[in-house]
Scaffold this motif. Sequence first.
Motif, PDB file in Angstrom:
ATOM      1  N   GLY A 218      25.563  29.228  24.797  1.00  0.00           N
ATOM      2  CA  GLY A 218      24.479  28.784  25.657  1.00  0.00           C
ATOM      3  C   GLY A 218      23.427  29.850  25.828  1.00  0.00           C
ATOM      4  N   PHE A 219      22.191  29.416  26.053  1.00  0.00           N
ATOM      5  CA  PHE A 219      21.046  30.308  26.228  1.00  0.00           C
ATOM      6  C   PHE A 219      20.432  30.099  27.619  1.00  0.00           C
ATOM      7  CE2 PHE A 219      21.499  29.712  21.719  1.00  0.00           C
ATOM      8  CZ  PHE A 219      21.201  30.945  21.169  1.00  0.00           C
ATOM      9  N   ASP A 220      19.946  31.187  28.191  1.00  0.00           N
ATOM     10  CA  ASP A 220      19.221  31.153  29.461  1.00  0.00           C
ATOM     11  C   ASP A 220      20.026  30.443  30.559  1.00  0.00           C
ATOM     12  OD1 ASP A 220      17.141  32.667  28.641  1.00  0.00           O
ATOM     13  OD2 ASP A 220      15.737  31.026  28.336  1.00  0.00           O
ATOM     14  N   THR A 221      21.259  30.909  30.724  1.00  0.00           N
ATOM     15  CA  THR A 221      22.124  30.356  31.754  1.00  0.00           C
ATOM     16  C   THR A 221      21.971  31.138  33.052  1.00  0.00           C
ATOM     17  OG1 THR A 221      23.958  31.769  31.100  1.00  0.00           O
ATOM     18  CG2 THR A 221      23.791  29.634  30.018  1.00  0.00           C
ATOM     19  N   ASN A 222      22.609  30.640  34.107  1.00  0.00           N
ATOM     20  CA  ASN A 222      22.664  31.313  35.394  1.00  0.00           C
ATOM     21  C   ASN A 222      24.100  31.740  35.680  1.00  0.00           C
ATOM     22  OD1 ASN A 222      19.837  30.808  36.485  1.00  0.00           O
ATOM     23  ND2 ASN A 222      20.490  28.718  36.015  1.00  0.00           N
ATOM     24  N   PRO A 223      24.301  32.715  36.576  1.00  0.00           N
ATOM     25  CA  PRO A 223      25.670  33.164  36.866  1.00  0.00           C
ATOM     26  C   PRO A 223      26.596  32.036  37.303  1.00  0.00           C
ATOM     27  CG  PRO A 223      24.095  34.740  37.745  1.00  0.00           C
ATOM     28  CD  PRO A 223      23.291  33.566  37.257  1.00  0.00           C
ATOM     29  N   TRP A 224      26.101  31.094  38.101  1.00  0.00           N
ATOM     30  CA  TRP A 224      26.964  30.011  38.570  1.00  0.00           C
ATOM     31  C   TRP A 224      27.360  29.058  37.443  1.00  0.00           C
ATOM     32  CZ3 TRP A 224      22.171  31.002  40.963  1.00  0.00           C
ATOM     33  CH2 TRP A 224      21.086  30.264  40.476  1.00  0.00           C
ATOM     34  N   ASP A 225      26.618  29.077  36.326  1.00  0.00           N
ATOM     35  CA  ASP A 225      26.982  28.244  35.184  1.00  0.00           C
ATOM     36  C   ASP A 225      28.206  28.783  34.451  1.00  0.00           C
ATOM     37  OD1 ASP A 225      24.662  26.563  35.471  1.00  0.00           O
ATOM     38  OD2 ASP A 225      23.475  28.101  34.442  1.00  0.00           O
ATOM     39  N   VAL A 226      28.385  30.103  34.453  1.00  0.00           N
ATOM     40  CA  VAL A 226      29.344  30.703  33.528  1.00  0.00           C
ATOM     41  C   VAL A 226      30.389  31.612  34.155  1.00  0.00           C
ATOM     42  CG1 VAL A 226      27.667  30.604  31.634  1.00  0.00           C
ATOM     43  CG2 VAL A 226      27.826  32.686  33.032  1.00  0.00           C
ATOM     44  N   ALA A 227      30.215  32.032  35.407  1.00  0.00           N
ATOM     45  CA  ALA A 227      31.094  33.068  35.961  1.00  0.00           C
ATOM     46  C   ALA A 227      32.562  32.661  35.915  1.00  0.00           C
ATOM     47  CB  ALA A 227      30.669  33.405  37.390  1.00  0.00           C
ATOM     48  N   ALA A 228      32.881  31.481  36.408  1.00  0.00           N
ATOM     49  CA  ALA A 228      34.280  31.038  36.410  1.00  0.00           C
ATOM     50  C   ALA A 228      34.761  30.753  34.995  1.00  0.00           C
ATOM     51  CB  ALA A 228      34.437  29.800  37.286  1.00  0.00           C
ATOM     52  N   GLY A 229      33.950  30.066  34.210  1.00  0.00           N
ATOM     53  CA  GLY A 229      34.360  29.707  32.853  1.00  0.00           C
ATOM     54  C   GLY A 229      34.564  30.902  31.951  1.00  0.00           C
ATOM     55  N   ALA A 230      33.706  31.904  32.072  1.00  0.00           N
ATOM     56  CA  ALA A 230      33.870  33.111  31.263  1.00  0.00           C
ATOM     57  C   ALA A 230      35.186  33.799  31.575  1.00  0.00           C
ATOM     58  CB  ALA A 230      32.699  34.062  31.506  1.00  0.00           C
ATOM     59  N   PHE A 231      35.523  33.862  32.858  1.00  0.00           N
ATOM     60  CA  PHE A 231      36.780  34.485  33.259  1.00  0.00           C
ATOM     61  C   PHE A 231      37.973  33.686  32.738  1.00  0.00           C
ATOM     62  CE2 PHE A 231      39.956  35.796  36.554  1.00  0.00           C
ATOM     63  CZ  PHE A 231      39.954  37.154  36.256  1.00  0.00           C
ATOM     64  N   LEU A 232      37.879  32.375  32.773  1.00  0.00           N
ATOM     65  CA  LEU A 232      38.928  31.535  32.208  1.00  0.00           C
ATOM     66  C   LEU A 232      39.152  31.843  30.737  1.00  0.00           C
ATOM     67  CD1 LEU A 232      38.097  28.058  33.779  1.00  0.00           C
ATOM     68  CD2 LEU A 232      40.370  29.095  33.757  1.00  0.00           C
ATOM     69  N   VAL A 233      38.066  31.964  29.989  1.00  0.00           N
ATOM     70  CA  VAL A 233      38.185  32.222  28.553  1.00  0.00           C
ATOM     71  C   VAL A 233      38.881  33.545  28.289  1.00  0.00           C
ATOM     72  CG1 VAL A 233      36.867  32.726  26.450  1.00  0.00           C
ATOM     73  CG2 VAL A 233      36.247  30.766  27.864  1.00  0.00           C
ATOM     74  N   THR A 234      38.427  34.608  28.932  1.00  0.00           N
ATOM     75  CA  THR A 234      39.011  35.918  28.653  1.00  0.00           C
ATOM     76  C   THR A 234      40.454  36.005  29.142  1.00  0.00           C
ATOM     77  OG1 THR A 234      38.050  36.821  30.684  1.00  0.00           O
ATOM     78  CG2 THR A 234      36.797  37.112  28.657  1.00  0.00           C
ATOM     79  N   GLN A 235      40.748  35.392  30.281  1.00  0.00           N
ATOM     80  CA  GLN A 235      42.108  35.457  30.806  1.00  0.00           C
ATOM     81  C   GLN A 235      43.082  34.575  30.026  1.00  0.00           C
ATOM     82  OE1 GLN A 235      41.714  38.305  32.261  1.00  0.00           O
ATOM     83  NE2 GLN A 235      43.105  37.722  33.903  1.00  0.00           N
ATOM     84  N   SER A 236      42.566  33.652  29.230  1.00  0.00           N
ATOM     85  CA  SER A 236      43.430  32.840  28.371  1.00  0.00           C
ATOM     86  C   SER A 236      43.598  33.471  26.988  1.00  0.00           C
ATOM     87  CB  SER A 236      42.859  31.424  28.219  1.00  0.00           C
ATOM     88  OG  SER A 236      41.660  31.434  27.472  1.00  0.00           O
ATOM     89  N   GLY A 237      42.961  34.618  26.775  1.00  0.00           N
ATOM     90  CA  GLY A 237      43.086  35.316  25.495  1.00  0.00           C
ATOM     91  C   GLY A 237      41.909  35.147  24.569  1.00  0.00           C
ATOM     92  N   GLY A 238      40.894  34.393  24.993  1.00  0.00           N
ATOM     93  CA  GLY A 238      39.721  34.186  24.167  1.00  0.00           C
ATOM     94  C   GLY A 238      38.698  35.298  24.327  1.00  0.00           C
ATOM     95  N   THR A 239      37.542  35.094  23.718  1.00  0.00           N
ATOM     96  CA  THR A 239      36.465  36.084  23.714  1.00  0.00           C
ATOM     97  C   THR A 239      35.204  35.485  24.313  1.00  0.00           C
ATOM     98  OG1 THR A 239      37.330  37.203  21.747  1.00  0.00           O
ATOM     99  CG2 THR A 239      34.994  37.522  22.252  1.00  0.00           C
ATOM    100  N   TYR A 240      34.576  36.240  25.207  1.00  0.00           N
ATOM    101  CA  TYR A 240      33.304  35.848  25.800  1.00  0.00           C
ATOM    102  C   TYR A 240      32.322  36.981  25.548  1.00  0.00           C
ATOM    103  CZ  TYR A 240      29.855  34.256  29.227  1.00  0.00           C
ATOM    104  OH  TYR A 240      28.697  33.824  29.840  1.00  0.00           O
TER     105      TYR A 240
END
Length: 291
Positions: A218-240
Amino acid sequence: MPEQTSSPSPASVQESAHLRQSAEDAARGVGDLLRKAFRSGLSADTKRNHHDLVTEYDHASERRITEQLSAAVPDSRFRGEEGGVHGSGRVEWIIDPIDGTSNFAHGVAFFCVSIAAAVDGEVVAGVVYDPIASLMFAADADGAYLDGAPLRPVAAADERQGSVMTDFPSAEDIATDGSVCLEAFAELVTAYSTVRRKVSGALELAHVAAGWTDITLGFDTNPWDVAAGAFLVTQSGGTYRAFEYDDVTRPAHEAPTYLAHGPGADAATATAVVERIMAGRRAAGYRGKSR
């Protein structure tokens, strides 16, 4: 190009788990409201343009979430899509009461509640709640979970078998990049097995964390768009991976552009697309939309 990878904060495991549970409770607390409103003939107003919608339920949900989190964690401050920044506590709650409002308003069952907790600028807990499917994606210092079960995604190692979910290209992307972003989208469609525009960045990230899609960007996002989801990805073993227009290093969820993928995913084409578009924007002097 400046980029960074999100990583957990050194907050205690106990505090992280408490914040995750508080976020889960607050997200579930607006589930009935959103389910009753969905496909009920609700009306929507516009914010920046006719692509950017808001409903009375966005405002009502954020108020309820804020009230519940204030009671559960008194030392809190808030940054929400609708309510802005307020409070002065140690824990910052980053809230999108309905991520995917356009889907919600048009009767498409792909939207979510996104809540992240940050301490000292780093996300330490987060939830993405799909109220229609009743799915609770959650992450804390110990890992990532779906309805309490650990998430262990497996991504496609061959991009010809991989799937992509993205909001790209948005109307804003087309206004900024013109045919370049349309050509880039065609490149993604050609390279991967399937590319879907689902228009809820937080839920797309949650699906990557679950292993239900391999890549999102995604481009030109806001913190509320990605903060929780990014943490989910990294904590599940993925890459953000977070990308900046300038040379300032910020927490990953504060960066305007991202590419996320599950463990082992072949994201070569998606990476090339993001890097090329960001390089072109930087060269043209574009520094992102105002937040």
